[in-house]
Design an enzyme around this catalytic site. Structure first.
Site, PDB file in Angstrom:
ATOM      1  N   LYS A   6       0.771  -1.333   0.024  1.00 43.57           N
ATOM      2  CA  LYS A   6      -0.099   0.116  -0.297  1.00 43.57           C
ATOM      3  C   LYS A   6       1.001   1.659   0.508  1.00 43.57           C
ATOM      4  CE  LYS A   6       0.833   0.858   4.530  1.00 43.57           C
ATOM      5  NZ  LYS A   6       1.386   2.556   5.095  1.00 43.57           N
ATOM      6  N   ASP A  26      -3.580  -2.165   8.756  1.00 43.80           N
ATOM      7  CA  ASP A  26      -3.748  -1.979   7.599  1.00 43.80           C
ATOM      8  C   ASP A  26      -3.951  -3.180   6.820  1.00 43.80           C
ATOM      9  OD1 ASP A  26      -1.956   0.549   7.782  1.00 43.80           O
ATOM     10  OD2 ASP A  26      -0.510   0.261   7.414  1.00 43.80           O
TER      11      ASP A  26
HETATM   12  P1  ATP Z   1       3.929  -0.895   8.309  1.00 47.89           P
HETATM   13  O1  ATP Z   1       2.506  -1.023   8.236  1.00 47.89           O
HETATM   14  O2  ATP Z   1       3.714  -0.076  10.006  1.00 47.89           O
HETATM   15  O3  ATP Z   1       3.815   0.766   7.417  1.00 47.89           O
HETATM   16  P2  ATP Z   1       5.737  -1.782   7.709  1.00 47.89           P
HETATM   17  O4  ATP Z   1       5.199  -1.379   5.978  1.00 47.89           O
HETATM   18  O5  ATP Z   1       6.978  -0.037   7.614  1.00 47.89           O
HETATM   19  O6  ATP Z   1       4.646  -1.651   8.652  1.00 47.89           O
HETATM   20  P3  ATP Z   1       6.936  -4.216   7.604  1.00 47.89           P
HETATM   21  O7  ATP Z   1       7.394  -4.653   6.322  1.00 47.89           O
HETATM   22  O8  ATP Z   1       5.157  -4.415   7.956  1.00 47.89           O
HETATM   23  O9  ATP Z   1       6.694  -2.617   7.611  1.00 47.89           O
HETATM   24  O10 ATP Z   1       7.235  -4.989   8.952  1.00 47.89           O
HETATM   25  C1  ATP Z   1       7.114  -4.262   9.740  1.00 47.89           C
HETATM   26  C2  ATP Z   1       7.728  -4.993  11.318  1.00 47.89           C
HETATM   27  O11 ATP Z   1       7.246  -6.143  11.516  1.00 47.89           O
HETATM   28  C3  ATP Z   1       8.997  -5.733  10.895  1.00 47.89           C
HETATM   29  O12 ATP Z   1      10.620  -4.882  11.220  1.00 47.89           O
HETATM   30  C4  ATP Z   1       9.256  -7.072  11.210  1.00 47.89           C
HETATM   31  O13 ATP Z   1       9.692  -7.446  12.987  1.00 47.89           O
HETATM   32  C5  ATP Z   1       7.613  -7.311  11.375  1.00 47.89           C
HETATM   33  N1  ATP Z   1       7.048  -8.732  11.093  1.00 47.89           N
HETATM   34  C6  ATP Z   1       5.902  -9.586  11.249  1.00 47.89           C
HETATM   35  N2  ATP Z   1       5.394  -9.992  10.611  1.00 47.89           N
HETATM   36  C7  ATP Z   1       6.169  -9.641   9.379  1.00 47.89           C
HETATM   37  C8  ATP Z   1       5.817 -10.412   7.963  1.00 47.89           C
HETATM   38  N3  ATP Z   1       5.155 -11.408   7.438  1.00 47.89           N
HETATM   39  N4  ATP Z   1       6.671  -9.219   6.913  1.00 47.89           N
HETATM   40  C9  ATP Z   1       7.812  -8.610   7.330  1.00 47.89           C
HETATM   41  N5  ATP Z   1       7.661  -7.887   8.751  1.00 47.89           N
HETATM   42  C10 ATP Z   1       7.231  -8.804   9.601  1.00 47.89           C
END
Ligand code: ATP
Length: 295
Positions: free
Chosen positions: A6, A133
């Site tokens: 997203k 999200d």
């Molecule tokens: P947000 O949804 O808050 O915008 P983001 O996109 O910045 O988050 P994500 O990649 O969703 O970040 O992951 C944030 C943290 O969640 C990662 O650093 C990781 O430790 C944890 N995590 C748990 N499960 C997952 C997964 N399936 N994929 C990615 N990260 C995960």
């Protein structure tokens, strides 16, 4: 299953609520950058992760896909012992909600595997407790999010939008970015972006230029403070003729909007050659939410 990244085309961060979350108004768009998730019945619940940034993703019960499996198992009385395989195409800790995408894919996958036949709305309601999200990752398209971002309203829109994404190799922690925003707001006003009316009007008219002008993110100053090099990417976007650019969500992914697919391809090539140390991806939006693709 396949679940999209997203972008937040607009993100206003309001006050901190009694439950510790900030009150948000955001316009989400799902774009064509995907995680692939497969599930099969197994002797125990396991998680395997491959792809970009796989080493940063937890393999235990805290993985959001594993949490989604357990949640649906408890709510439907099914056996949570499944082998989860995730192939990351969405940057980890990139502000593109990759973890939520995996949770959404796991919900859709378990629903199919166990024959629950839950509606998307019911899955979204359950998934909201895993992450703000997750409901949007299930619905996809373009939507207005309020509350923590989990309350969705469809947006009238037309047209396709051509994005170029600049992916940094080191992520930003979402709580750290919100913490920095709170800190900045204690010491003075931090440019609050206006309401999403301009973005919503641009989407209604299918006007990419107006959308480019309207992009806005209250978290951007905080993300820039924690990662000043992002400023170079925003400047590069302007210099290379993007219609607009912003840090996506809590960053550090920078999303740049181009006039059309051809302009986006040209922008992506120029950005790759600019030597800014980022991985460059093309993605168009809006696309559908998490769904089953093949077997
Ligand atoms: P947000 O949804 O808050 O915008 P983001 O996109 O910045 O988050 P994500 O990649 O969703 O970040 O992951 C944030 C943290 O969640 C990662 O650093 C990781 O430790 C944890 N995590 C748990 N499960 C997952 C997964 N399936 N994929 C990615 N990260 C995960």
């Amino acid at each position: 299953m396949r679940a999209p990244a997203k972008l937040n085309l607009h993100l206003t961060v309001g006050a901190v609520r009694p439950d510790g979350f900030h009150e948000l108004t955001t316009v989400f768009q799902a774009v064509g950058l995907y995680d692939e998730v497969t599930l099969r019945r197994a002797d125990e619940l396991t998680v395997k992760v491959t792809g970009v940034g796989a080493d940063l993703v937890p393999l235990d019960a805290t993985n959001l896909a594993a949490r989604a499996v357990c949640l649906l198992a408890v709510q439907t009385g099914h056996d949570p012992r499944v082998a989860i395989a995730i192939h990351k195409g969405i940057p980890v800790a990139g502000g593109c909600a990759g973890g939520s995408a995996d949770a959404a894919a796991a919900l859709v996958g378990c629903d199919a595997l166990w024959g629950c036949d839950w509606s998307r709305d019911r899955l979204a309601e359950a998934g909201a407790e895993l992450g703000s999200d997750v409901p949007f990752a299930l619905h996809g398209g373009t939507a207005l999010g309020t509350g923590r971002g989990e309350q969705l309203t469809p947006v009238l829109e037309k047209g396709d939008y051509s994005w170029v994404l600049a992916l940094s190799d080191e992520g930003l922690s979402t709580p750290a970015v919100y913490g920095e925003l709170d800190r900045q707001r204690q010491t003075g006003p931090v440019g609050v972006v206006s309401d999403p009316a301009e973005v919503l009007a641009a989407l209604r008219q299918g006007d990419a230029e107006a959308l480019g002008r309207g992009l806005g993110n209250d978290l951007q100053p905080a993300a820039l403070a924690l990662k000043p090099s992002l400023r170079l990417l925003l400047e590069a976007a302007r210099d290379l003729g993007a219609l607009g650019a912003m840090v996506s969500g809590s960053g550090p992914t920078v999303a740049m909007l181009a006039r059309d697919a051809t302009a986006a391809d040209t922008l992506a090539s120029a950005l790759s050659r600019a030597g800014l140390g980022v991985a460059v991806r093309r993605a168009d939006g809006p696309v559908a939410g998490a769904r089953v693709v093949g077997h």
